[in-house]
Design a protein around this motif. Structure first.
Motif, short mmCIF file in Angstrom:
data_model
loop_
_atom_site.label_atom_id
_atom_site.label_comp_id
_atom_site.label_asym_id
_atom_site.label_seq_id
_atom_site.Cartn_x
_atom_site.Cartn_y
_atom_site.Cartn_z
N ARG A 182 56.71 125.51 109.41
CA ARG A 182 56.81 124.59 108.25
C ARG A 182 56.91 125.38 106.95
O ARG A 182 57.63 125.01 106.05
N GLU A 183 56.18 126.50 106.91
CA GLU A 183 56.17 127.26 105.65
C GLU A 183 57.37 128.16 105.49
O GLU A 183 57.90 128.31 104.39
N THR A 184 57.80 128.81 106.59
CA THR A 184 58.82 129.85 106.41
C THR A 184 60.12 129.57 107.16
O THR A 184 61.04 130.37 107.13
N ARG A 218 53.21 126.11 114.26
CA ARG A 218 53.71 124.96 113.49
C ARG A 218 53.60 125.23 111.99
O ARG A 218 54.54 125.00 111.23
N ARG A 219 52.43 125.74 111.59
CA ARG A 219 52.25 126.03 110.16
C ARG A 219 53.26 127.04 109.67
O ARG A 219 53.89 126.89 108.63
N LEU A 220 53.43 128.08 110.47
CA LEU A 220 54.35 129.16 110.13
C LEU A 220 55.78 128.63 109.97
O LEU A 220 56.47 128.94 109.00
N ARG A 235 49.20 127.33 114.74
CA ARG A 235 49.60 128.48 113.92
C ARG A 235 51.12 128.58 113.84
O ARG A 235 51.70 128.79 112.78
#
Ligand code: SAH
Length: 353
Positions: free
Chosen positions: A19-21, A15-17, A13
């Protein structure tokens, strides 16, 4: 105790965050990791990740109970008094403190601020009839509060700030491939740096915890409005120092702070200077900030040690070692501090301060 299903999700979670923001603050990383950590398993005790003072010896909670009872008696034994603990763990401190307080006819209602459902269950076993709260906003407002927070503030999120040529910036958590790494933030952060640190030399790093300041501020407001006293006990320094104290503990060992977030206890030293200043600013009385060893000694831990040893000669050495761990420099005696705060209408002098 800590199974591995959830924590991997938390890493993913984050990592995704990121990468996105983009990079996240250390405070966000710490806050979400600890929320996760404390809702799972049993962090405390021999089988868990760390051991706290009340889990070492009953004397710790007993002396706190004695201190609270003394304050309450000298405040004129007000009715409708509430015992409040922030982050009560297994409820051991509360049990020992309340048993002792009852000998002085202090039998308050009990309110625990606890985020973890697992620990709430353990606490209900220790103190039947306890009322639980998600945070301090729902605490009763109809009587004085006797507040105890042992190893609570160290788990609250901190920001790390670094002074660069262009002012203060935050140390953030970013990614190098799949690995979490510290990266420099670009937003100016001068506004949350304590006044006296604003012009520190380049490269200086400090930690600051707005979450802790907010809780202290509301506690102080309540003491002023409702009466009462608070003991805040934790590791940290009496004056803010530079450098990182952010660490992760798993199974009684220091581990990498980025290893499997949500499966280790993330802590930072408590800034007692800031807590004291916030309490004072809100109009509460600060009794002082003492070393745990000195405080417990002033409260009579040596006499209590001897009494327990007389009652149980076969565990004499065990009791001596427990006392040493709480009091001596090689144990918790120096590193841990006790901050005492009271309502302005309550006694301004107290044992141990
Ligand atoms: N005071 C206990 C436990 C210390 S461990 C002792 O001395 O043994 C930290 C405690 O604070 C745990 O009970 C944990 O669940 C709780 N806690 C940590 N962060 C919290 C938060 N943000 N809100 C409420 N409780 C929290």
């Amino acid at each position: 105790m800590n199974d591995n299903a959830g924590p991997t999700d938390l890493s993913e979670r984050f990592r995704r965050l990121i990468r996105e923001t983009g990079p996240i603050s250390l405070a966000q990383y710490m806050g979400e990791s600890n929320a996760h950590y404390y809702t799972r398993g049993t962090p405390l005790g021999q089988e868990g990740d760390f051991i706290t003072a009340p889990e070492i010896s009953q004397m710790f909670g007993e002396l706190i109970g004695l201190w609270l009872a003394d304050m309450w008696v000298r405040a004129g034994r007000p009715a409708n008094v509430h015992y409040v603990e922030l982050g009560p763990g297994r409820g051991t401190l509360g049990q020992d403190a309340l048993r002792t307080a009852a000998r002085y006819d202090l039998t308050p209602q009990v309110h625990f601020v606890e985020g973890s459902e697992n620990l709430r269950q353990v606490q209900r076993g220790a103190i039947p009839g306890v009322t639980h709260h998600d945070d301090i906003t729902t605490l009763p407002d109809d009587g004085p509060l006797l507040v105890v927070a042992n190893e609570f503030f160290d788990a609250l999120p901190v920001h790390q700030l670094i002074r660069s040529a262009s002012g203060w910036h935050e140390r953030m958590v970013g990614l190098d491939g799949d690995r979490f790494v510290f990266v420099g933030g670009d937003k100016p952060m001068d506004s949350i740096v304590p006044e006296s640190w604003r012009t520190a030399r380049q490269g200086t790093m400090i930690e600051t915890s707005p979450a802790s300041a907010a809780i202290m501020s509301e506690l102080a407001d309540r003491l002023v409005a409702q009466g009462g006293a608070a003991l805040i006990i934790d590791y940290g320094a009496r004056e803010l120092r530079s450098g990182s104290t952010f660490q992760a503990i798993r199974a009684h060992r220091k581990v990498d702070v980025f290893d499997a977030p949500g499966t280790a206890d993330l802590t930072a030293h408590v800034d007692f200077e800031m807590l004291g200043k916030v309490a004072q600013r809100q109009g509460a009385q600060v009794l002082g900030c003492e070393m745990q060893g000195d405080w417990l000694t002033a409260l009579g831990i040596d006499t209590r040690t001897e009494a327990l040893q007389r009652k149980s000669p076969q565990t004499k050495d065990v009791i001596a070692r427990q006392r040493a761990r709480l009091v001596e420099e090689s144990g918790m005696g120096l590193l841990f501090k006790v901050l005492g705060v009271t309502a302005p209408s309550w006694p301004g002098d107290a044992p141990g301060f």
